[in-house]
Every structure is written in C-alpha cells, then in structure tokens.
Write a protein that holds these residues in place. Sequence first.
Motif, short mmCIF file in Angstrom:
data_model
loop_
_atom_site.label_atom_id
_atom_site.label_comp_id
_atom_site.label_asym_id
_atom_site.label_seq_id
_atom_site.Cartn_x
_atom_site.Cartn_y
_atom_site.Cartn_z
N HIS A 29 0.85 -1.18 0.00
CA HIS A 29 0.00 0.00 0.00
C HIS A 29 0.89 1.24 0.00
CE1 HIS A 29 -2.92 2.97 1.28
NE2 HIS A 29 -3.85 2.11 0.86
N PRO A 30 0.51 2.30 -0.72
CA PRO A 30 1.35 3.50 -0.79
C PRO A 30 1.51 4.23 0.55
CG PRO A 30 -0.70 3.84 -2.01
CD PRO A 30 -0.65 2.40 -1.58
N ASN A 31 0.59 4.03 1.49
CA ASN A 31 0.69 4.68 2.79
C ASN A 31 1.28 3.69 3.79
OD1 ASN A 31 -0.53 5.19 5.62
ND2 ASN A 31 -0.72 7.16 4.57
N LYS A 32 2.39 4.06 4.42
CA LYS A 32 3.08 3.11 5.31
C LYS A 32 2.26 2.76 6.56
CE LYS A 32 5.98 6.78 7.17
NZ LYS A 32 7.33 7.27 7.28
N GLU A 33 1.42 3.68 7.03
CA GLU A 33 0.58 3.39 8.20
C GLU A 33 -0.49 2.34 7.87
OE1 GLU A 33 -1.67 5.96 11.68
OE2 GLU A 33 -0.98 6.97 9.87
N ILE A 34 -1.08 2.46 6.71
CA ILE A 34 -2.07 1.47 6.28
C ILE A 34 -1.38 0.15 5.95
CG2 ILE A 34 -3.81 0.91 4.53
CD1 ILE A 34 -4.46 3.95 4.50
N GLN A 35 -0.22 0.21 5.33
CA GLN A 35 0.53 -1.01 5.03
C GLN A 35 0.84 -1.77 6.32
OE1 GLN A 35 1.31 -2.52 2.20
NE2 GLN A 35 2.38 -4.13 3.32
N ALA A 36 1.22 -1.05 7.36
CA ALA A 36 1.49 -1.70 8.65
C ALA A 36 0.21 -2.31 9.23
CB ALA A 36 2.09 -0.70 9.63
N ALA A 37 -0.91 -1.62 9.08
CA ALA A 37 -2.19 -2.12 9.60
C ALA A 37 -2.63 -3.37 8.84
CB ALA A 37 -3.26 -1.04 9.51
N LEU A 38 -2.27 -3.51 7.59
CA LEU A 38 -2.67 -4.67 6.79
C LEU A 38 -2.00 -5.96 7.24
CD1 LEU A 38 -2.87 -3.10 3.22
CD2 LEU A 38 -4.77 -3.98 4.61
N LYS A 39 -0.94 -5.85 7.99
CA LYS A 39 -0.27 -7.05 8.51
C LYS A 39 -1.15 -7.76 9.54
CE LYS A 39 4.38 -5.42 7.68
NZ LYS A 39 5.64 -5.00 8.24
N TYR A 40 -1.97 -6.98 10.25
CA TYR A 40 -2.84 -7.55 11.29
C TYR A 40 -3.86 -8.54 10.72
CZ TYR A 40 -5.87 -7.75 15.40
OH TYR A 40 -6.61 -8.18 16.47
N PRO A 41 -4.67 -8.16 9.73
CA PRO A 41 -5.61 -9.16 9.19
C PRO A 41 -4.89 -10.33 8.52
CG PRO A 41 -5.75 -7.11 7.94
CD PRO A 41 -4.87 -6.86 9.12
N GLU A 42 -3.76 -10.05 7.91
CA GLU A 42 -3.00 -11.12 7.26
C GLU A 42 -2.56 -12.17 8.29
OE1 GLU A 42 0.01 -10.99 3.57
OE2 GLU A 42 0.68 -9.88 5.34
N GLN A 43 -2.14 -11.72 9.47
CA GLN A 43 -1.72 -12.64 10.53
C GLN A 43 -2.90 -13.45 11.07
OE1 GLN A 43 0.00 -9.86 13.26
NE2 GLN A 43 2.02 -9.95 12.32
N LYS A 44 -4.11 -12.89 10.96
CA LYS A 44 -5.31 -13.57 11.46
C LYS A 44 -5.95 -14.46 10.40
CE LYS A 44 -5.17 -11.52 15.45
NZ LYS A 44 -4.87 -12.24 16.65
N GLY A 45 -5.31 -14.60 9.25
CA GLY A 45 -5.81 -15.51 8.21
C GLY A 45 -6.71 -14.86 7.17
N TRP A 46 -6.88 -13.55 7.24
CA TRP A 46 -7.71 -12.87 6.26
C TRP A 46 -6.95 -12.75 4.95
CZ3 TRP A 46 -12.14 -9.35 7.48
CH2 TRP A 46 -12.73 -9.67 8.71
N LEU A 47 -7.69 -12.78 3.85
CA LEU A 47 -7.12 -12.65 2.52
C LEU A 47 -7.08 -11.18 2.14
CD1 LEU A 47 -6.21 -13.97 -0.16
CD2 LEU A 47 -8.61 -13.95 -0.83
N ILE A 48 -5.96 -10.73 1.62
CA ILE A 48 -5.84 -9.36 1.13
C ILE A 48 -5.81 -9.46 -0.39
CG2 ILE A 48 -4.42 -7.29 1.04
CD1 ILE A 48 -3.44 -8.07 3.87
N LYS A 49 -6.82 -8.88 -1.00
CA LYS A 49 -6.97 -8.93 -2.45
C LYS A 49 -6.71 -7.53 -3.00
CE LYS A 49 -10.21 -10.72 -5.84
NZ LYS A 49 -11.54 -11.30 -6.00
N VAL A 50 -5.63 -7.37 -3.75
CA VAL A 50 -5.25 -6.08 -4.30
C VAL A 50 -5.98 -5.86 -5.62
CG1 VAL A 50 -3.32 -4.67 -5.12
CG2 VAL A 50 -2.99 -6.22 -3.20
N GLY A 51 -6.47 -4.64 -5.81
CA GLY A 51 -7.16 -4.29 -7.05
C GLY A 51 -8.65 -4.10 -6.82
N GLY A 52 -9.29 -3.52 -7.79
CA GLY A 52 -10.72 -3.25 -7.69
C GLY A 52 -11.04 -1.99 -8.48
N SER A 53 -12.28 -1.62 -8.46
CA SER A 53 -12.68 -0.47 -9.26
C SER A 53 -12.26 0.85 -8.64
CB SER A 53 -14.19 -0.50 -9.50
OG SER A 53 -14.88 -0.56 -8.27
N HIS A 54 -12.63 1.11 -7.39
CA HIS A 54 -12.31 2.39 -6.76
C HIS A 54 -11.37 2.24 -5.57
CE1 HIS A 54 -15.14 4.62 -9.16
NE2 HIS A 54 -16.03 3.68 -8.94
N ALA A 55 -11.17 1.05 -5.12
CA ALA A 55 -10.36 0.81 -3.93
C ALA A 55 -8.98 0.28 -4.32
CB ALA A 55 -11.05 -0.19 -3.01
#
Length: 82
Positions: free
Chosen positions: A5-31
């Motif tokens: 993610h271009p923002n380092k604070e959000i990139q750091a926050a994305l590690k949390y769901p990843e550690q809990k088994g959540w899937l991070i799917k990059v791409g989409g229409s507006h997100a």
Amino acid sequence: MAKKHPNKEIQAALKYPEQKGWLIKVGGSHAWGKILCPYKDQECRCGEFCITSIWSTPKNPSNHARQIRRVVNNCIYHRTNN
C-alpha cells in the motif's frame, strides 16, 4: 501480500488481518484492494464485516488503519476464539 500500500501506516495495519488468516486482495474499481474474512458463514453479521475495502488515498490514513484492525477484531470468530 505482493503489492504494498502506498501509505506506510495502512501497510502496517494490513499485517494484522494477514496474521489472522484474512485474505488481502489487491485491485478493484475504486479501492486499492479488499480484505476478506476467511470464515464465510451465515452467522457472520450478514456480511457486514466479511469484506472491507482498503482505500488507496483515504482522507485520514490513521483512522482508516484503525478501521482495518476494528473490522478484524469485530469478526464473530475472532471474538469467540480469543
């Protein structure tokens, strides 16, 4: 997670769901991407917390990072298994 993610604070926050088994799917229409709960179940709040968009340029990155963690923490399975 391949793309950062271009923002380092959000990139750091994305590690949390990843550690809990959540899937991070990059791409989409507006997100930038989405996080998806691994427990696709009827009991899971009718989908309210099952999929959450990750914005590429949120108005307040700190709040968006907190929201990402809150979504994972409010998952019915995360609350009952911890």
